[in-house]
Structure formats: C-alpha cells, structure tokens
Write a protein that holds these residues in place. Structure first.
Motif, PDB file in Angstrom:
ATOM      1  N   UNK B 133       0.819  -1.219   0.000  1.00 46.33           N
ATOM      2  CA  UNK B 133       0.000   0.000   0.000  1.00 46.33           C
ATOM      3  C   UNK B 133       0.852   1.268   0.000  1.00 46.33           C
ATOM      4  N   UNK B 134       2.182   1.115   0.071  1.00 47.27           N
ATOM      5  CA  UNK B 134       3.006   2.322   0.208  1.00 47.27           C
ATOM      6  C   UNK B 134       2.836   3.256  -0.989  1.00 47.27           C
ATOM      7  N   UNK B 135       2.817   4.546  -0.726  1.00 44.82           N
ATOM      8  CA  UNK B 135       2.749   5.575  -1.770  1.00 44.82           C
ATOM      9  C   UNK B 135       4.090   6.315  -1.841  1.00 44.82           C
ATOM     10  N   UNK B 136       4.587   6.798  -2.963  1.00 48.19           N
ATOM     11  CA  UNK B 136       3.937   6.662  -4.274  1.00 48.19           C
ATOM     12  C   UNK B 136       4.120   5.284  -4.903  1.00 48.19           C
ATOM     13  N   UNK B 137       5.004   4.474  -4.343  1.00 48.90           N
ATOM     14  CA  UNK B 137       5.202   3.154  -4.956  1.00 48.90           C
ATOM     15  C   UNK B 137       5.229   2.086  -3.886  1.00 48.90           C
ATOM     16  N   UNK B 138       4.642   0.921  -4.152  1.00 49.09           N
ATOM     17  CA  UNK B 138       4.707  -0.164  -3.166  1.00 49.09           C
ATOM     18  C   UNK B 138       6.150  -0.620  -2.962  1.00 49.09           C
ATOM     19  N   UNK B 139       6.414  -1.199  -1.783  1.00 46.71           N
ATOM     20  CA  UNK B 139       7.732  -1.801  -1.570  1.00 46.71           C
ATOM     21  C   UNK B 139       7.635  -3.294  -1.806  1.00 46.71           C
ATOM     22  N   UNK B 140       8.613  -3.829  -2.513  1.00 42.35           N
ATOM     23  CA  UNK B 140       8.675  -5.271  -2.731  1.00 42.35           C
ATOM     24  C   UNK B 140       9.201  -5.953  -1.468  1.00 42.35           C
TER      25      UNK B 140
END
Lengths: 525, 525
Positions: B133-140
């Motif tokens: 759900x992390x913004x601006x990009x999800x963490x793998x």
C-alpha cells in the motif's frame, strides 16, 4: 544562487586552473554556462589535507552530531528548490518527475543514514568481560567497536546526478561512518554538483563541523581522480561508473605504498531467465513489462535488464514477437550526454553487425539530438557461450535474447555468466523445480536475485544488496545501496583492559549510548 | 599412525612429484623422515576441482551439519594423541607444554566456530517485508542473508604449527562460513601437517561430506602457493607469515582475471608506550614483565613486543637497566627452523651494526643448534623518525627502545608508525591525559589497543581483533582470530519477492532456524 563554476575546497569556493569543463544540454546539444576549470594537483592535496584535519575531530563526533549533519544536508538540498531540478534537467536530459523523485531518494537516503547512525548497530559493539578466576589462565577484559577508516574519495556517477553523485549514497554512508569526503564531481553535471556541493558546505557550517569535512573537485580525464586515489590521506574509494574507470582506480589504489579498499560498482547486464511455465502462462505480460523496464529512463540504469534467457519454443517466439512490437513502438529518448549516446550507438551497431546476432527490433528514431533508439537482438546459447564479448554491457535501452536448446543449456548459460548486480527469474508455480535447480548458481553470480519483477527498482532499505561478484563490483562483500553500505568505511578495533575513563563512550560499562551490544557472545540491548 | 609423506587430495593420499621437503629438528639440527614431495600443477588443479565440486553441496549444509563437522575435526585431532605432540616438538623445537596448550587452543577454536555456526548470527538475516500500500510506490519483499564465497586457500604458518596451520583459525572460520579449504602446508612441519590433515580427512568421511572439503598440499618455494591463489576456483586466501610472502600473494590475487580477497597477516612490531607515571611507579615491574613477554616462545609471536617508546628520564634509564639485566640473564632458546634462526641472527646483527643504534644487552648463548640469544637495543626518536628501516620486524626475542625528548616527540613517533596488530600503553592513573592524547592516533595504527598488559596473549573470543592496518595485514576491516573471523569468507545476497518455497531456510517466514533477524531495521529474535 548564481553558479560560479568553482571548485569547493572545504568552506572556500576556488577557481580551478586546468582544462575547462562545460556541461552540455543533451536535449538541444548546447553548451551551458558557467565553465568549470579542472583542479590542480595542489587543489587535490589541499582538499585531502583538510579532510585529514577534519577527520581527527569528526571521527569522534557523537551519534547525534553526525545524524544531525546528515539531516541538515538533506534540508539544505531541499532548500535549493527548483533551481536544482532545472539545472539537473538541463545537464542530463532527464525529466522533471524523474529528478524530483531522485531528489526525494537522495534526501531519504541521507535521513536513512541519520537513523542508522543514531541506532548505533554499525558500531557492532562486543564485550568479553574479564574472567580473573578462569583456569588455566584468566581472561582479560576485551571490548570491540568499529571506527571510521579515514577520508574517503567519492566519484559522482553520470546516470544519477543526485542519488549517486555529490551527496548520494556513497557520500551519505561515508559521512555516517565518520569519514570526511572529497568528491570528484562528474563532468557531465558540474552545475548540479556545485548546487548540491554548496548545500553540503552550508550544512558543514551550520553544524559547526571542521571545514575539511567536504570538498568538491572537477577534472577532465583521469588526472584528478588518480591523484585523489593516490593521495596518502585518502583511506577508501567509492565509485559508480564504467568497468574501465573502476579497474583503473583499483590499479591505482593497489599500487599505493599502503593499498586501500576500492568500492567500484561497474555495471551489469542483469540477466533475466524466462522459465517455461511463466512464458506459457504470462509471456505476453512479461514481454510488455520487460520493455517498460528496458526503456525506463532511456535504459540508463546499472540494473537495466540487458540479457534475456529462454528455451526455444513457440512461447519464446511469441515473447520475442511481442517484445519486438513494443520495442518498435517505443519512442526515442534523450541520453545523459553525447559521450553516453555515442557509446550506446557504438554498442548497438556492434551487436547488429555480429555474425551470430539477429536484430529483431529497433525503436522509433528521434528528432532531437543524442536520442537513443531502443534495440532488441537475438542469439543462440551456443553462440553466446562461444563469445564472451556478447556479455559486454551496452549502456542504454538494448537487450539481447539468448535462445537455449533446453534446460541443461540454460544451466550452462547461467554458469557462464560474469558477476552481476542482479539476476531475475520469471517463473510461475510450475517452474519451482527448475528455479530451485538454477538458484544456487544464480546466487554465486549476483548480489540480488529477483522473482517475477524487474531489477530496475533498487529499494533503499536494510536488506538491499546493490553489489555482486566482479566485474559487477570490485568487492562482492559489500553493498552501495541500503543501510549496510556504511560498513564499507569501518574497521574493528579491540580494547584490552583499558581503564573506564579511557574507553570510548560506546564501550563504557553503563552503555551511555544505549546501543545493542554482544556480551560474551550474547546479544544484549 | 605411520607418516606416509603424502599429499592429501580429498580422501586420497598421494605421493607428490616435485622437489623434496624434509622437516628438520631444530634442537639437534637433524633431518626427519619421511620426505615429502611437492605438489605438481595437476595436484593443485585436482584439489581445486574437488573443492569446487564439494562447495556445491557444502554451501547449503545445515547449521548443525557444519557445526558437527567442526566438532568432529576437534575430536579427531585429540584422538591423534601424543603422536601429534611429539612430532610437532621434533619439527618445531617448541616445548610439550606449549604444544599441548596450542592443541587445546586449536580444538577450542574449532568448537568456538561450531557454536558460532549454530547461533547463526553470521547469516546477518535482514527482512524488509513488502508494503503493497506504500505511496507513491509499493515496496517489494526483500530478504538478505550471507553466503559462502567459495573454496578458500589457507597457508599454514610456521610459528603456530597447530593453531595457525592446517586446522587452525583460518581453516576453522572458512569451513564455518561454508567454504571447502585447500591448505598449503608449511614446509617446516609437514609431519604435523599430515597428522592434522589425516584427522580432517577422517572427519570429512565420518560426517559423510564430499571428498573435496579438504586437501593438503606441500611445495617448496612459491610455485604451489602461486598456482593455488591463481586457480579460478579459489575465491579467497588466508595467510599468516612474512610481509614478502603476503604481498606476493596479494599481487597474484589481484592479477587474476577475477580478483579475490586476500587476508594476509604479515606481522608487526607491536609498539609499547611507557608513559611517565607508569615508569615512575612501576618501572621495575614493567621491565620484568616486558622481558618475559619478549622472550616467551623465543619471541616467535606476531604480537611480540619489539618496540618500546619512552621519554628520556632517569626512570627510563632505570627501565633499560633492569630490562638489560633480565635480557642478559635470559637463556638461549631453540627457534622454529634454521631459516627463522638465520633471519633472526641477520636482523639482530643489522641492528647492532646500525650507526644510530646502541646494543645494550644480549642474552645467554646456547649450546644447541639454532638457538636465539635475546637482544635489546636503544635509539633516539630523531634517529627512529629518520630511518624507516628501524621499523622492520626482527622475528624473535629482540626489541628496540626509542628514547623521546618529550611527549610531543612521542606523539610524532606514534604518528610515524606503520600499521600494527597491537599497540600497548603502560600507564597509571596519573597518565590518563597523556593516554587520552595518544589514543586517537594509536587506534588508527593498530587493530588492538592494550593498557598495562602485553600483547603476546591473543584471546579467542568475540571482541578480539587480530588484524590491523597495512602492512600488519592486507585488510584492516577483518580479524583472523575470534568469532568475527568468519566474516572474511561471506558475502551478502538479497532475495526479492522469492516464493516461500524457493527461499533458503534462514529467510523463510516462520524462521525455522530460529536465528536473530533484523526486521524493518529492528532486531527480532
């Protein structure tokens, strides 16, 4: 701020005296002002002498002083505002969105290292208390901590003008470890470098740290870099760039009367293995996401997927067809500099002319200067195995597909690979056994192994490894991204029976820093 | 067991084919049987090929398998019984008590590494869970562990025929890390080496490990060692010996197409600073304990105190007088080999002939062969600062006292020192400020800093650092004694989004190995 075109030596801004360096706006091919003059040997020596002087103070700075300094650098970079973004756009041809993101990454990285410094795990404190009654011999009191190596030379990379440049990960981790830094700025973005360098200078002053904490030098060719690495006060080197640049620095560092460690990240072709199940069930999607990763930022990432390995099959043919279509549709993109664009064109032409390589797609031609057309090429595994030149990195949006006859040939290709930053498996549930068979070899080849993703994103965190066996880097035991990067600039010191008043804070009996310590081999908080 | 005079290549015992090597009993100057023939290039290649083959299995052995193997080696060495002690006495001239102690240290070291392996901290597991759900990009999902480098070449040292030889600390830590080992045995104690090598062979068989886990080669001169370090299958080198030997191996390792790390411990003169208060109040005692440390084991320790630094004063004169008296009284002791004895005599003669060095004492002459007479010499700080040759190690029971005019000259001597394994402060409560002023420089010069002790004891524990800046070692970031020695043979690998079934045990969700892990930067057990 008006750019002055100067070297930053400690708190001073100094006009250089050597060959002129001018940034070029690659989008329009025009030279930018101001001109920067290269550093003289005396400038290098002065920066190193100041760094050595600063080290005597900074090496024993408190965790909080050091963390605050890193945070202040981040704030000062942010305070530079849009001027930084605009200058970086002009000097690199990168987009505003990309550079704003990269500025966020750069400042995030500085703040990550601030938190790493405060947590104090990097000190790796170990206490083995005295055992005066032990037979046959008593044990003395032994305590270990890690200390900074000394002044570090950092080389800015061209492809990340903020995150891997003047105040990028190498600088942040060296400062976190307790090392002053002398940066050799990249000649492609001197103005961006000066703006960031001025921000670091201001942070040094605001934090009342010694002048020599930071210097920024410029120089065309190898001279300044070689002088810096050869300087007896420099104790470690961090570099991101080409293999020839990295191996030259390695040779210089080794030929010193007292050799020093070099952490050179020298690029990678980041092999991607397409396993049969993944190709069968998701070939189309994988081809699309592959071309997105390949062409991202004109392919100018060390982690760009430049080698695709699959097994001859209708599914692989379909993958190549889809990828070819996407590559053909892809727009030309401006590259970072005329030099990088020239090298890319040269690399792609060499592939196209290779007797055992088939060109299957080229992207759209651009109308601007220094624009790269993507490229997709195919060869057979037997040809790939026979010619090591096919493992050469073509820096930019070009990839080579290697067609294997079967799984065992795929294994041979894996074993034949040079050291890499990353290796990727495209796999689905049915590929588990094949993946399991490949994995041990892939672990030996790369610092990061991915499944079902693309290597171009490099997360800043604790578990990241941005490193890998030679020639991907000069030292596979380390990473240049993530919190473990601090370790590159540290060494252990053991203290035997030192009186409490003489012990560094981290080793005193009552643990005034509150750091985690290993006591008699057991972890204590 | 009858010694066969053979090379051990995997589980086989093979007659060599090159120049003959014969141990000499230095006490009586007589040649011992059997003769050992040196390894051919083919022998080196076979040992390396077997090691590489063994690595594919052993690198993923369980923690318990690996620990049990180390413990089995210790038991098998102990089972060799008195034969080992007697052979080692004959080959080295060392006493029974010393060698029994050293055997205990060797087996204790193997068991220490067994416990280190089982605890699993060396894996340095780090998990950064996915943040979709992390913004601006999800963490793998990112997970890191450490893996073994590959087959390791270990060079036996002459001065510790058990603890720094065939199954010494280098071998124990490499095996603990997951690396098969090819040992180049020291030519001065081939019989001792064979006995220990056979014990390791038996442990390999008892633990059902691959044959290539361990090989033992012999060879006069550099050829076998150079071939071993140049072999592409060897991934790291551990060496304890002379500076010329170490730097030669460093050069070979660097000139490989793929360079590898070399951990060379190349000796040290272990400076001891006599601070004014200590001299005034305890000069007599310090002089006595100094000569005990100096002459221990005929001075044949890398940590032998070879340099004493004090400030000109009646107290320093009294110290020199007492030490001279003790040295004069000291008995001659048999050295390890004719070669070492010859080098010692040469070194002492060079000191005695030096125009700016004064000989103040020599020990008793011996009646046996290859016996060293202790030596004590004095020079001024200005002469010491003017001639780097006075920092050359004289391996054996000889020391040089440097007389400084004042504290600031003592500081200059400290700054002038080469890298060392240890530096010692003799101090009392009144010397605290002087010690505090010296300490930062001493930390930069040595891996271990002692107060009021002598450096000759090197405790096997977690906090020990037996290392130091070049030229004491080739890599100041490491230690060759203590549990941290395992790190020399490891590198980190990051796994991104790997399916649970493909993850190594140490990284699986439910932590089946029960090792400490850093989750999102926080330590979890």
């Amino acid at each position: 701020m008006t750019l002055e075109g100067k070297l930053l030596i400690g708190q001073r801004a100094v006009r250089g005296s050597q060959v002129e360096i001018r940034a070029i706006d690659p989008t329009i091919g025009e030279t930018l002002t101001p001109a920067y003059l290269g550093a003289s040997k005396a400038d290098v020596e002065q920066a190193c002498a100041l760094a050595e002087e600063a080290f005597t103070t900074y090496r024993e700075s408190s965790l909080d002083e050091r963390a605050t300094f890193l945070e202040t650098i981040a704030s000062e970079i942010e305070a530079t505002g849009d001027e930084l973004i605009e200058r970086a756009m002009a000097e690199t041809g990168l987009t505003r969105a990309r550079l704003e993101g990269e500025r966020g990454r750069t400042c995030g990285q500085l703040r990550l290292f601030a938190s790493v410094v405060r947590a104090g795990k990097w000190l790796d404190v170990r206490l083995d208390p005295a055992l005066p009654e032990r037979q046959p011999q008593p044990r003395v009191d032994l305590r270990q901590r890690h200390v900074a190596l000394g002044p570090v030379a950092v080389f800015g990379a061209s492809n990340f003008p903020l995150a891997f440049s003047v105040a990028g990960g190498d600088t942040a981790s060296a400062l976190a470890a307790g090392c002053p830094v002398v940066v050799k700025g990249h000649s492609a973005h001197p103005g961006t470098s000066e703006l960031v360098g001025r921000a670091v200078q201001r942070a040094v002053a605001k934090c009342s740290l010694p002048d020599g904490m930071f210097s920024l030098l410029f120089g065309l060719g190898n001279e300044v870099g070689q002088a810096l690495v050869a300087d007896p006060r420099i104790q470690a080197v961090a570099f991101t760039g080409s293999r020839s640049g990295g191996t030259t620095l390695m040779a210089t560092a080794r030929s010193r009367p007292r050799p020093i460690p070099v952490y050179a990240e020298m690029g990678s072709i980041n092999p991607v293995f397409l396993l049969p199940g993944a190709l069968e069930h998701h070939g189309e999607d994988i081809a699309a996401s592959f071309v997105t990763s390949l062409t991202l930022g004109a392919g100018q990432f060390c982690t760009n997927p430049g080698l695709i390995i699959g097994i001859q099959s209708p599914e692989l043919e379909a993958f190549i067809d889809t990828a070819s279509m996407r590559v053909t549709e892809s727009n030309a993109q401006t590259m970072l500099s005329p030099g990088i664009h020239g090298a890319y064109e040269h690399g792609v032409e060499a592939l196209a002319a290779h007797p055992h390589v088939r060109q299957v797609a080229r992207g759209q031609a651009g109308s601007g200067s220094h624009q790269a057309r993507s490229g997709l090429f195919v060869t057979s595994a037997s040809d790939f195995l026979a010619d090591s030149a096919l493992q050469a990195e073509v820096f930019g949006p070009s990839a080579l597909v290697v067609e294997c006859a079967d799984l065992s040939e795929m294994q041979r290709v894996a074993a034949h690979l040079e050291g890499q930053l990353t290796v990727t498996l495209q796999m689905d549930a049915g590929d588990l056994e094949v993946a399991r068979a490949l994995l041990p070899m892939l672990e030996r080849k790369a610092g990061r192994v991915l499944a079902n993703g693309w290597p171009t994103g490099v997360e800043m965190c604790h578990a990241m490894v941005h490193g890998g066996p030679f020639p991907a880097t000069s030292d596979a035991r380390t990473t240049s991204v993530g919190s473990a990067a601090i370790r590159r600039f540290l060494r252990p010191v053991c203290y035997q029976n030192l009186p409490e008043h003489l012990l560094p804070e981290s080793l005193k009996d009552d643990n005034p820093l509150g750091v985690t310590r290993l006591v008699d081999g057991k972890r204590e908080v």
